[in-house]
Design an enzyme around this catalytic site. Structure first.
Site, PDB file in Angstrom:
ATOM      1  N   SER A 279     -61.874 -74.735 -22.200  1.00 39.59           N
ATOM      2  CA  SER A 279     -61.366 -73.720 -21.270  1.00 39.59           C
ATOM      3  C   SER A 279     -61.788 -72.299 -21.623  1.00 39.59           C
ATOM      4  O   SER A 279     -60.999 -71.360 -21.503  1.00 39.59           O
ATOM      5  CB  SER A 279     -59.841 -73.824 -21.145  1.00 39.59           C
ATOM      6  OG  SER A 279     -59.481 -75.093 -20.602  1.00 39.59           O
TER       7      SER A 279
ATOM      8  N   GLU B 260     -64.221 -78.879 -30.123  1.00 37.94           N
ATOM      9  CA  GLU B 260     -63.602 -78.926 -28.800  1.00 37.94           C
ATOM     10  C   GLU B 260     -62.266 -79.663 -28.885  1.00 37.94           C
ATOM     11  O   GLU B 260     -62.238 -80.901 -28.784  1.00 37.94           O
ATOM     12  CB  GLU B 260     -64.513 -79.656 -27.815  1.00 37.94           C
ATOM     13  CG  GLU B 260     -65.864 -78.992 -27.624  1.00 37.94           C
ATOM     14  CD  GLU B 260     -66.424 -79.276 -26.242  1.00 37.94           C
ATOM     15  OE1 GLU B 260     -66.690 -78.315 -25.524  1.00 37.94           O
ATOM     16  OE2 GLU B 260     -66.555 -80.452 -25.871  1.00 37.94           O
TER      17      GLU B 260
ATOM     18  N   HIS C  55     -69.380 -85.977 -26.969  1.00 34.31           N
ATOM     19  CA  HIS C  55     -68.399 -85.224 -26.174  1.00 34.31           C
ATOM     20  C   HIS C  55     -67.133 -86.085 -26.069  1.00 34.31           C
ATOM     21  O   HIS C  55     -67.216 -87.319 -25.989  1.00 34.31           O
ATOM     22  CB  HIS C  55     -68.966 -84.916 -24.785  1.00 34.31           C
ATOM     23  CG  HIS C  55     -68.090 -83.975 -24.018  1.00 34.31           C
ATOM     24  ND1 HIS C  55     -66.955 -84.394 -23.366  1.00 34.31           N
ATOM     25  CD2 HIS C  55     -68.162 -82.636 -23.835  1.00 34.31           C
ATOM     26  CE1 HIS C  55     -66.368 -83.342 -22.809  1.00 34.31           C
ATOM     27  NE2 HIS C  55     -67.079 -82.267 -23.083  1.00 34.31           N
TER      28      HIS C  55
ATOM     29  N   TRP D  70     -72.645 -79.097 -17.588  1.00 33.83           N
ATOM     30  CA  TRP D  70     -72.342 -79.243 -16.156  1.00 33.83           C
ATOM     31  C   TRP D  70     -71.567 -80.520 -15.864  1.00 33.83           C
ATOM     32  O   TRP D  70     -71.104 -80.731 -14.745  1.00 33.83           O
ATOM     33  CB  TRP D  70     -73.634 -79.225 -15.325  1.00 33.83           C
ATOM     34  CG  TRP D  70     -74.346 -77.896 -15.324  1.00 33.83           C
ATOM     35  CD1 TRP D  70     -73.987 -76.760 -15.990  1.00 33.83           C
ATOM     36  CD2 TRP D  70     -75.554 -77.574 -14.618  1.00 33.83           C
ATOM     37  NE1 TRP D  70     -74.888 -75.758 -15.740  1.00 33.83           N
ATOM     38  CE2 TRP D  70     -75.861 -76.236 -14.898  1.00 33.83           C
ATOM     39  CE3 TRP D  70     -76.405 -78.299 -13.773  1.00 33.83           C
ATOM     40  CZ2 TRP D  70     -76.997 -75.595 -14.363  1.00 33.83           C
ATOM     41  CZ3 TRP D  70     -77.532 -77.674 -13.245  1.00 33.83           C
ATOM     42  CH2 TRP D  70     -77.814 -76.325 -13.537  1.00 33.83           C
ATOM     43  N   LYS D  71     -71.476 -81.413 -16.829  1.00 35.37           N
ATOM     44  CA  LYS D  71     -70.836 -82.724 -16.629  1.00 35.37           C
ATOM     45  C   LYS D  71     -71.441 -83.393 -15.383  1.00 35.37           C
ATOM     46  O   LYS D  71     -72.620 -83.184 -15.099  1.00 35.37           O
ATOM     47  CB  LYS D  71     -69.315 -82.575 -16.517  1.00 35.37           C
ATOM     48  CG  LYS D  71     -68.736 -81.747 -17.665  1.00 35.37           C
ATOM     49  CD  LYS D  71     -67.246 -81.883 -17.796  1.00 35.37           C
ATOM     50  CE  LYS D  71     -66.754 -80.941 -18.886  1.00 35.37           C
ATOM     51  NZ  LYS D  71     -65.374 -81.191 -19.269  1.00 35.37           N
TER      52      LYS D  71
ATOM     53  N   GLY E 186     -67.540 -75.805 -20.053  1.00 34.48           N
ATOM     54  CA  GLY E 186     -67.525 -76.802 -18.990  1.00 34.48           C
ATOM     55  C   GLY E 186     -67.352 -76.147 -17.627  1.00 34.48           C
ATOM     56  O   GLY E 186     -68.303 -75.635 -17.033  1.00 34.48           O
ATOM     57  N   GLY E 187     -66.136 -76.122 -17.147  1.00 35.89           N
ATOM     58  CA  GLY E 187     -65.848 -75.639 -15.794  1.00 35.89           C
ATOM     59  C   GLY E 187     -66.472 -74.291 -15.456  1.00 35.89           C
ATOM     60  O   GLY E 187     -67.061 -74.124 -14.376  1.00 35.89           O
TER      61      GLY E 187
ATOM     62  N   GLU F 205     -65.291 -86.780 -23.730  1.00 35.22           N
ATOM     63  CA  GLU F 205     -65.252 -87.683 -22.575  1.00 35.22           C
ATOM     64  C   GLU F 205     -66.045 -88.964 -22.864  1.00 35.22           C
ATOM     65  O   GLU F 205     -65.687 -90.041 -22.378  1.00 35.22           O
ATOM     66  CB  GLU F 205     -65.764 -86.943 -21.325  1.00 35.22           C
ATOM     67  CG  GLU F 205     -64.723 -85.930 -20.842  1.00 35.22           C
ATOM     68  CD  GLU F 205     -65.282 -84.715 -20.128  1.00 35.22           C
ATOM     69  OE1 GLU F 205     -66.434 -84.734 -19.676  1.00 35.22           O
ATOM     70  OE2 GLU F 205     -64.533 -83.712 -20.033  1.00 35.22           O
TER      71      GLU F 205
ATOM     72  N   GLY G 168     -60.787 -78.609 -20.054  1.00 39.16           N
ATOM     73  CA  GLY G 168     -60.503 -78.762 -18.632  1.00 39.16           C
ATOM     74  C   GLY G 168     -59.039 -78.597 -18.278  1.00 39.16           C
ATOM     75  O   GLY G 168     -58.620 -78.932 -17.171  1.00 39.16           O
TER      76      GLY G 168
END
Ligand code: PEP
Length: 247
Positions: free
Chosen positions: A209, A165, A94, A11-12, A230-231, A96, A171
């Protein structure tokens, strides 16, 4: 070998108590899935999510953890705390975190080890940047990242979940083609085989994605054992469709 697939929603830094409740109800109503399903909310919501999902077949996890057991580490969360909240998984490394927080391969591997020591399964993320792919360095980069986790976890290496990833696909709406993803997953599997006799039972997830319309083709690949999403994990209909594609 048939491996049961695993779909994990990252969910970030999204959500609210109200939005999370709606999303989880949407998932709960759509069960059973023919695969393992987990959600990874931000830390403040873990207790809520744990009580909503307790006694269901859905699992939950965190998006990061500390390497430390306890102590003067303001802002950090110990793996034992995640275990106490019933977390089955924790995402470590991750992209990020690697990019925005400067996490090194060794720190990521140490987090994975700390998580395992508390009975929480680390989902270790690896992946190349667009520049690295274009320079032909994909294989070297992901192998270096995974190798650090393999050596640090040693005899426990088979307990981790690996997530490939590619950073250029996260994203961005750009997905690795099923063949591109499979090629890297096969390399990672080979590397795991050299490290542990259990490699064929390990899960290697693809992330970047993943959407309802590309999930099935990715999941059809021999070494793609599910996805880190993710999204599309923030909308129940999309996440459910991805879980169904894996089931
Ligand atoms: C992720 O951040 O783990 C991810 C795969 O994101 P997205 O699905 O939005 O590309």
């Amino acid at each position: 070998m048939m491996r049961r697939k695993l779909v994990v929603g990252n969910w970030k830094m999204h959500g609210s108590r109200a939005a999370n409740a709606t999303l989880l109800q949407g998932l709960l109503q759509s069960r059973p899935f023919g695969c393992d399903v987990a959600v990874c909310p931000p830390f403040p919501y873990l207790a809520d999510v744990a009580s909503t999902l307790a006694a269901t077949d859905l699992r939950w996890g965190a998006q990061d953890c500390s390497v430390h057991t306890q102590g003067a580490y303001t802002g950090e969360v110990a793996p034992a705390m995640l275990a106490e909240l019933g977390c089955r998984y924790v995402i470590v490394g991750h992209s990020e975190r690697r990019t925005l927080h400067g996490e090194s391969d060794q720190l990521v591997a140490d987090k994975a080890k700390a998580a395992l020591a508390c009975g929480v399964t680390p989902i270790v993320c690896v992946g190349e940047t667009r520049a690295q792919r274009e320079a032909g360095q994909t294989e070297a980069v992901v192998k270096r990242q995974l190798s650090c986790a393999i050596h640090t976890l040693a005899h426990c290496a088979s307990e981790m979940v690996v997530a490939y990833e590619p950073m250029w696909a996260i994203g961005t709406g750009l997905t690795a083609s099923p063949e591109q993803a499979q090629a890297v997953h096969a390399l990672l599997r080979q590397q795991l085989r050299a490290a542990t006799p259990r490699a064929d039972g390990m899960k290697i997830l693809y992330g970047g994605s993943v959407k309802p319309d590309n999930a099935a083709a990715l999941f059809a690949q021999a070494d793609i054992d599910g996805s880190l999403v993710g999204g599309a994990a923030l909308k129940a209909v999309d996440f459910v469709a991805i879980c169904r594609a894996a089931g």
